[in-house]
Scaffold this active site. Sequence first.
Site, PDB file in Angstrom:
ATOM      1  N   SER A  15     131.408  72.330  32.775  1.00  0.00           N
ATOM      2  CA  SER A  15     131.578  70.950  33.257  1.00  0.00           C
ATOM      3  C   SER A  15     132.634  70.867  34.362  1.00  0.00           C
ATOM      4  O   SER A  15     133.659  71.565  34.343  1.00  0.00           O
ATOM      5  CB  SER A  15     132.005  70.062  32.097  1.00  0.00           C
ATOM      6  OG  SER A  15     132.480  68.841  32.596  1.00  0.00           O
ATOM      7  N   SER A  17     134.200  68.039  34.935  1.00  0.00           N
ATOM      8  CA  SER A  17     135.107  66.936  34.587  1.00  0.00           C
ATOM      9  C   SER A  17     136.580  67.368  34.453  1.00  0.00           C
ATOM     10  O   SER A  17     137.458  66.641  34.920  1.00  0.00           O
ATOM     11  CB  SER A  17     134.638  66.246  33.307  1.00  0.00           C
ATOM     12  OG  SER A  17     133.400  65.635  33.560  1.00  0.00           O
ATOM     13  N   LYS A  67     124.942  60.824  24.093  1.00  0.00           N
ATOM     14  CA  LYS A  67     125.256  59.505  24.667  1.00  0.00           C
ATOM     15  C   LYS A  67     124.746  58.335  23.811  1.00  0.00           C
ATOM     16  O   LYS A  67     125.293  57.245  23.886  1.00  0.00           O
ATOM     17  CB  LYS A  67     124.661  59.388  26.069  1.00  0.00           C
ATOM     18  CG  LYS A  67     125.369  60.209  27.119  1.00  0.00           C
ATOM     19  CD  LYS A  67     124.781  59.870  28.474  1.00  0.00           C
ATOM     20  CE  LYS A  67     125.254  60.790  29.550  1.00  0.00           C
ATOM     21  NZ  LYS A  67     124.743  60.385  30.856  1.00  0.00           N
ATOM     22  N   GLY A 130     112.406  56.597  38.808  1.00  0.00           N
ATOM     23  CA  GLY A 130     112.823  57.014  37.475  1.00  0.00           C
ATOM     24  C   GLY A 130     113.195  55.813  36.628  1.00  0.00           C
ATOM     25  O   GLY A 130     113.494  54.735  37.161  1.00  0.00           O
ATOM     26  N   ASN A 154     108.026  54.927  38.183  1.00  0.00           N
ATOM     27  CA  ASN A 154     108.247  56.001  37.215  1.00  0.00           C
ATOM     28  C   ASN A 154     106.930  56.679  36.871  1.00  0.00           C
ATOM     29  O   ASN A 154     105.857  56.080  36.985  1.00  0.00           O
ATOM     30  CB  ASN A 154     108.886  55.429  35.943  1.00  0.00           C
ATOM     31  CG  ASN A 154     109.474  56.511  35.065  1.00  0.00           C
ATOM     32  OD1 ASN A 154     110.126  57.429  35.568  1.00  0.00           O
ATOM     33  ND2 ASN A 154     109.251  56.430  33.761  1.00  0.00           N
TER      34      ASN A 154
HETATM   35  P1  ATR Z   1     118.693  60.480  32.408  1.00  0.00           P
HETATM   36  O1  ATR Z   1     119.413  59.891  31.225  1.00  0.00           O
HETATM   37  O2  ATR Z   1     119.458  61.584  33.080  1.00  0.00           O
HETATM   38  O3  ATR Z   1     118.220  59.442  33.376  1.00  0.00           O
HETATM   39  P2  ATR Z   1     116.189  60.712  31.004  1.00  0.00           P
HETATM   40  O4  ATR Z   1     116.535  59.510  30.231  1.00  0.00           O
HETATM   41  O5  ATR Z   1     115.634  61.890  30.270  1.00  0.00           O
HETATM   42  O6  ATR Z   1     117.430  61.265  31.815  1.00  0.00           O
HETATM   43  O7  ATR Z   1     115.170  60.268  32.178  1.00  0.00           O
HETATM   44  C1  ATR Z   1     114.552  61.172  32.969  1.00  0.00           C
HETATM   45  C2  ATR Z   1     113.747  60.468  34.066  1.00  0.00           C
HETATM   46  O8  ATR Z   1     113.221  61.468  34.924  1.00  0.00           O
HETATM   47  C3  ATR Z   1     112.552  59.668  33.568  1.00  0.00           C
HETATM   48  O9  ATR Z   1     112.321  58.594  34.431  1.00  0.00           O
HETATM   49  C4  ATR Z   1     111.423  60.703  33.654  1.00  0.00           C
HETATM   50  O10 ATR Z   1     110.130  60.148  33.765  1.00  0.00           O
HETATM   51  P3  ATR Z   1     109.299  59.774  32.412  1.00  0.00           P
HETATM   52  O11 ATR Z   1     109.891  58.493  31.931  1.00  0.00           O
HETATM   53  O12 ATR Z   1     107.904  59.613  32.892  1.00  0.00           O
HETATM   54  O13 ATR Z   1     109.483  60.910  31.477  1.00  0.00           O
HETATM   55  C5  ATR Z   1     111.799  61.369  34.949  1.00  0.00           C
HETATM   56  N1  ATR Z   1     111.236  62.720  35.089  1.00  0.00           N
HETATM   57  C6  ATR Z   1     111.680  63.855  34.522  1.00  0.00           C
HETATM   58  N2  ATR Z   1     110.923  64.906  34.903  1.00  0.00           N
HETATM   59  C7  ATR Z   1     109.982  64.410  35.746  1.00  0.00           C
HETATM   60  C8  ATR Z   1     108.896  64.990  36.499  1.00  0.00           C
HETATM   61  N3  ATR Z   1     108.660  66.309  36.462  1.00  0.00           N
HETATM   62  N4  ATR Z   1     108.154  64.179  37.279  1.00  0.00           N
HETATM   63  C9  ATR Z   1     108.393  62.854  37.339  1.00  0.00           C
HETATM   64  N5  ATR Z   1     109.387  62.246  36.666  1.00  0.00           N
HETATM   65  C10 ATR Z   1     110.175  63.008  35.874  1.00  0.00           C
END
Ligand code: ATR
Length: 277
Positions: A15, A17, A67, A130, A154
């Site tokens: 990390s 941090s 978290k 996302g 998303n």
């Molecule tokens: P964080 O807390 O870091 O935002 P998360 O809650 O796991 O992590 O969210 C990950 C995001 O990345 C989500 O929007 C996910 O899309 P889905 O909701 O459809 O799962 C997106 N994501 C992760 N891998 C992806 C990929 N290969 N292509 C498109 N979207 C992706």
Amino acid sequence: MNYRFGLIGYPIKHSLSPWIHEQFFKRTDLDGTYSIFEIEKQISFAEEMKKLRKIKLDGFNVTVPYKVKIIDFLDEMDEQAKQIGAVNTVLCKNGKWIGYNTDGIGYMRSLLSYYPDLDKSNDKRILILGSGGAAKGIFYALIHNGYRNITIANRSMDKAKQLSSNVPSGVAISLQQAEQTVNHYDLIIQTTSVGMKPNENSSIIPLRSLKENAIVSDIVYQPIMTAFLKEADALHSNIHLGHTMLLYQAQYAFEIWTGKRPKMEELDQALQKILEG
Ligand code: ATR
């Protein structure tokens, strides 16, 4: 006062941090330590929290995968953390653990420190890519700062719809629609893990038809120049780097714990050097 801060999560041995907070102590003339408490997944989280209470920290950060799990162990939670449903900063005060989420405010501070003119342009058309925890924090912080024209795209449309439905003006679209309408947006914020090492060649959507003078932001910071930002840069757009969010969310956490806001000059370049090895 000798502050005692820490970080819980797994894996966190590498990390950044501790380094960031060391810089903050120096810049504020405060004394303290920032320690890593790695909690492996098979260990009882409740037992570890009991032990952590005994250590009597002044505050700690929480990262993946705890978290949400930490919420059951808190005495209070601030509004942003409640809205997001996740906590990344805990203030330990008078025996109470109070949960915060510094993602959104940290992101806004970072964005506005590089693009201060955005502050006066609440009519900007914004696209968030996302719908995970980070996207939520950024979405609510944008709303809180008066931005209303926000579209969320998303991979799973239901999650985008759920998030955008929290405000009357919110719009949810698919990634394909986002790709087709890239030219509509003044600010595009990439919040997914797509493009993160070791998949640094992947990009969530192509930016070919990007609007002139658009700002393209990526919260991924390993690598610093993601494929997404490289494409934006090649199209001569303005870019906003992910590691700066990391710095400003840490700044906000430090402020929650100490009441002091460290100065940020040149910290971004120093962190960039560390990240680039
Ligand atoms: P964080 O807390 O870091 O935002 P998360 O809650 O796991 O992590 O969210 C990950 C995001 O990345 C989500 O929007 C996910 O899309 P889905 O909701 O459809 O799962 C997106 N994501 C992760 N891998 C992806 C990929 N290969 N292509 C498109 N979207 C992706």
